[in-house]
Scaffold this motif. Structure first.
Motif, PDB file in Angstrom:
ATOM      1  N   VAL A 284      91.655  53.136  36.331  1.00 37.64           N
ATOM      2  CA  VAL A 284      92.230  54.051  37.308  1.00 37.64           C
ATOM      3  C   VAL A 284      92.075  55.497  36.847  1.00 37.64           C
ATOM      4  CG1 VAL A 284      94.355  54.733  38.481  1.00 37.64           C
ATOM      5  CG2 VAL A 284      93.850  52.312  38.127  1.00 37.64           C
ATOM      6  N   LYS A 285      92.356  55.726  35.570  1.00 37.80           N
ATOM      7  CA  LYS A 285      92.291  57.092  35.023  1.00 37.80           C
ATOM      8  C   LYS A 285      90.880  57.653  35.100  1.00 37.80           C
ATOM      9  CE  LYS A 285      93.404  59.669  30.803  1.00 37.80           C
ATOM     10  NZ  LYS A 285      93.915  59.552  29.402  1.00 37.80           N
ATOM     11  N   ARG A 286      89.893  56.851  34.750  1.00 39.95           N
ATOM     12  CA  ARG A 286      88.514  57.328  34.714  1.00 39.95           C
ATOM     13  C   ARG A 286      87.900  57.441  36.109  1.00 39.95           C
ATOM     14  NH1 ARG A 286      85.254  54.363  29.971  1.00 39.95           N
ATOM     15  NH2 ARG A 286      83.570  55.370  31.132  1.00 39.95           N
ATOM     16  N   SER A 287      88.544  56.873  37.094  1.00 43.36           N
ATOM     17  CA  SER A 287      88.018  56.959  38.459  1.00 43.36           C
ATOM     18  C   SER A 287      88.620  58.125  39.231  1.00 43.36           C
ATOM     19  CB  SER A 287      88.300  55.653  39.213  1.00 43.36           C
ATOM     20  OG  SER A 287      89.702  55.446  39.303  1.00 43.36           O
ATOM     21  N   LYS A 288      89.309  59.013  38.523  1.00 41.48           N
ATOM     22  CA  LYS A 288      89.887  60.232  39.103  1.00 41.48           C
ATOM     23  C   LYS A 288      90.870  59.915  40.237  1.00 41.48           C
ATOM     24  CE  LYS A 288      85.814  62.946  37.856  1.00 41.48           C
ATOM     25  NZ  LYS A 288      84.693  63.798  38.326  1.00 41.48           N
ATOM     26  N   PHE A 289      91.714  58.939  39.964  1.00 41.54           N
ATOM     27  CA  PHE A 289      92.798  58.571  40.872  1.00 41.54           C
ATOM     28  C   PHE A 289      92.302  58.030  42.216  1.00 41.54           C
ATOM     29  CE2 PHE A 289      95.805  60.205  37.966  1.00 41.54           C
ATOM     30  CZ  PHE A 289      95.270  61.387  37.445  1.00 41.54           C
ATOM     31  N   LYS A 290      91.065  57.592  42.245  1.00 41.15           N
ATOM     32  CA  LYS A 290      90.545  56.995  43.466  1.00 41.15           C
ATOM     33  C   LYS A 290      91.104  55.595  43.670  1.00 41.15           C
ATOM     34  CE  LYS A 290      86.128  56.195  45.794  1.00 41.15           C
ATOM     35  NZ  LYS A 290      84.658  56.244  45.650  1.00 41.15           N
ATOM     36  N   PHE A 291      91.409  54.933  42.559  1.00 40.53           N
ATOM     37  CA  PHE A 291      91.959  53.590  42.616  1.00 40.53           C
ATOM     38  C   PHE A 291      93.453  53.647  42.306  1.00 40.53           C
ATOM     39  CE2 PHE A 291      87.662  52.521  40.511  1.00 40.53           C
ATOM     40  CZ  PHE A 291      86.994  52.762  41.689  1.00 40.53           C
ATOM     41  N   THR A 292      94.142  52.601  42.685  1.00 40.06           N
ATOM     42  CA  THR A 292      95.573  52.494  42.423  1.00 40.06           C
ATOM     43  C   THR A 292      95.839  51.276  41.553  1.00 40.06           C
ATOM     44  OG1 THR A 292      96.100  53.484  44.567  1.00 40.06           O
ATOM     45  CG2 THR A 292      97.845  52.243  43.483  1.00 40.06           C
ATOM     46  N   GLN A 293      96.587  51.482  40.488  1.00 34.96           N
ATOM     47  CA  GLN A 293      97.049  50.336  39.707  1.00 34.96           C
ATOM     48  C   GLN A 293      98.452  50.016  40.159  1.00 34.96           C
ATOM     49  OE1 GLN A 293      97.594  50.758  35.551  1.00 34.96           O
ATOM     50  NE2 GLN A 293      97.373  48.585  35.147  1.00 34.96           N
ATOM     51  N   TRP A 294      98.671  48.755  40.425  1.00 35.09           N
ATOM     52  CA  TRP A 294      99.904  48.384  41.100  1.00 35.09           C
ATOM     53  C   TRP A 294     100.918  47.771  40.134  1.00 35.09           C
ATOM     54  CZ3 TRP A 294     102.809  44.109  42.674  1.00 35.09           C
ATOM     55  CH2 TRP A 294     103.710  44.372  43.704  1.00 35.09           C
ATOM     56  N   CYS A 295     102.178  48.140  40.310  1.00 40.28           N
ATOM     57  CA  CYS A 295     103.274  47.608  39.488  1.00 40.28           C
ATOM     58  C   CYS A 295     104.417  47.173  40.398  1.00 40.28           C
ATOM     59  CB  CYS A 295     103.820  48.659  38.526  1.00 40.28           C
ATOM     60  SG  CYS A 295     102.585  49.430  37.489  1.00 40.28           S
ATOM     61  N   LEU A 296     105.130  46.165  39.968  1.00 34.76           N
ATOM     62  CA  LEU A 296     106.420  45.886  40.579  1.00 34.76           C
ATOM     63  C   LEU A 296     107.392  46.963  40.131  1.00 34.76           C
ATOM     64  CD1 LEU A 296     106.637  42.022  40.033  1.00 34.76           C
ATOM     65  CD2 LEU A 296     106.262  43.205  42.199  1.00 34.76           C
ATOM     66  N   LYS A 297     108.483  47.105  40.831  1.00 34.82           N
ATOM     67  CA  LYS A 297     109.415  48.186  40.509  1.00 34.82           C
ATOM     68  C   LYS A 297     110.033  48.037  39.129  1.00 34.82           C
ATOM     69  CE  LYS A 297     110.701  49.580  45.191  1.00 34.82           C
ATOM     70  NZ  LYS A 297     111.796  49.690  46.185  1.00 34.82           N
ATOM     71  N   ASN A 298     110.250  46.816  38.700  1.00 36.86           N
ATOM     72  CA  ASN A 298     110.980  46.602  37.450  1.00 36.86           C
ATOM     73  C   ASN A 298     110.088  46.383  36.238  1.00 36.86           C
ATOM     74  OD1 ASN A 298     113.477  46.834  38.750  1.00 36.86           O
ATOM     75  ND2 ASN A 298     113.405  44.692  39.382  1.00 36.86           N
TER      76      ASN A 298
END
Length: 365
Positions: A284-298
């Protein structure tokens, strides 16, 4: 001679690239054969041997030139399917003729289990276990074998009887635990019916789809409504599952961050999930925020390791699976059982990015 499918389960990424380089020479079969001969001197890989033997067979190359290779590849006749992945390469009768093996050499012979058995399955990954039980169950149904599954080694807080009604937990020592034998025979059986009995294979395909759909339906029982709401809000993404972790060597290739970033650069709305949070974060970092890494809230969404079978690990497994099932398109390695399960649910034979994972979903997973 053009081969019509990609191979799966290469030992490493180099062998995969070598295989595809060799395939690109298919308009020049004799040059292709010579190139493979040179590769085989430095890379002792059965997939390359299989392609080599196939090309020798269809191009009528002198058998004396490749007889030693047959002896290397084939330990014994009944191991033909396991050694060369016969169905995946679409070798059919030409390679059987080359190897001088009978057409039924891949049949699951010596089915001498009792008519009523208890199967104690080994501890393994979540979807690995379910797919094994699915194949074994179908195999036994078609051979009039009454089978009950003993869940003593099932480590996850998930009720398998919701999927398999013949699940039990027995303390009896008089149980059958032929993991390898039943596992291998069930896989050979699925390959056999795919070739010779399309009606039964269609029945198998429908059966495994129904099993996987049951797992999807049970997500409502194991994921709370807030989590399900979060998951469904992400359904307009292409979802990419990155296999890392403890099964990487056996279920996928160790592709680099650069491999992923380059291959995924054409996607505008991409959701990155998988086993390794740090690895995915770097994508995600190297794609200049083009992609999203997903997390649950907790907590960060990660895959479940065999050594981690907690309720949080189960939530991660089911969340990954659920996101793949509901996404617009999915990207992932079909050798990973979690990805394969989602493909079965969706009715996909390939995932969306063929630059990363170009092979077809296997018959028996």
């Amino acid at each position: 001679m053009i081969l019509s499918s990609y191979k799966t389960n290469f030992d490493n990424i180099l062998d995969y690239y070598l295989f595809n380089i060799a395939k690109k020479l298919n308009k020049f079969p004799m040059f292709q054969i010579r190139a493979l001969e040179m590769l085989l001197k430095v890379r002792k890989n059965k997939k390359l041997y299989a392609l080599y033997l196939y090309l020798c067979g269809v191009n009528n190359v002198d058998r004396s030139l490749y007889k030693p290779l047959i002896e290397v590849v084939l330990n014994y006749a009944d191991d033909f399917n396991a050694s060369l992945d016969f169905v995946d390469l679409h070798l059919k009768n030409s390679l059987l003729k080359v190897a001088r093996l009978p057409k039924d050499s891949t049949n699951p012979k010596n089915i001498n289990f009792g008519s009523n058995i208890i199967y104690v399955f080994d501890k393994s990954g979540f979807f690995s276990t379910i797919i094994t039980l699915m194949n074994v169950n179908f195999f036994c149904q078609k051979h009039n074998i009454t089978i009950n599954f003993d869940s003593r080694n099932w480590p996850y807080p998930f009720d398998l009887s919701l999927i398999f009604p013949n699940m039990r937990k027995s303390e009896s020592e008089n149980s059958y635990s032929g993991q390898d034998e039943l596992f291998l025979k069930s896989r050979a059986f699925v390959d056999q019916i795919q070739k010779v009995n399309h009606d039964i294979y269609t029945e198998y395909s429908n059966y495994r789809c129904n099993v996987i759909k049951k797992i999807f339906d049970t997500c409502n029982l194991y994921l709370n409504q807030e989590v399900l709401k979060e998951l469904n809000e992400r359904s307009n993404f292409t979802t990419c599952f990155v296999r890392r972790g403890d099964k990487l060597k056996y279920e996928s290739y160790a592709l680099t961050i650069s491999n992923y970033v380059k291959a995924l650069e054409s996607y505008d709305r991409l959701l990155i999930i998988g086993d390794d949070y740090f690895f995915n974060y770097q994508i995600v970092k190297r794609s200049k925020f083009k992609f999203t890494q997903w997390c649950l809230k907790n907590y960060r969404i990660k895959g479940g390791y065999i050594s981690n079978t907690s309720s949080n690990a189960l939530t991660s497994i089911l969340s990954n699976f659920y996101l793949l099932c509901i996404a617009d398109e999915i990207i992932g390695d079909a050798n990973c059982n979690l990805v394969a399960a989602a493909m079965i649910y969706r009715g996909d034979f390939y995932t969306d990015c063929l630059k990363l994972h170009p092979w077809r979903l296997k018959n028996y997973i």
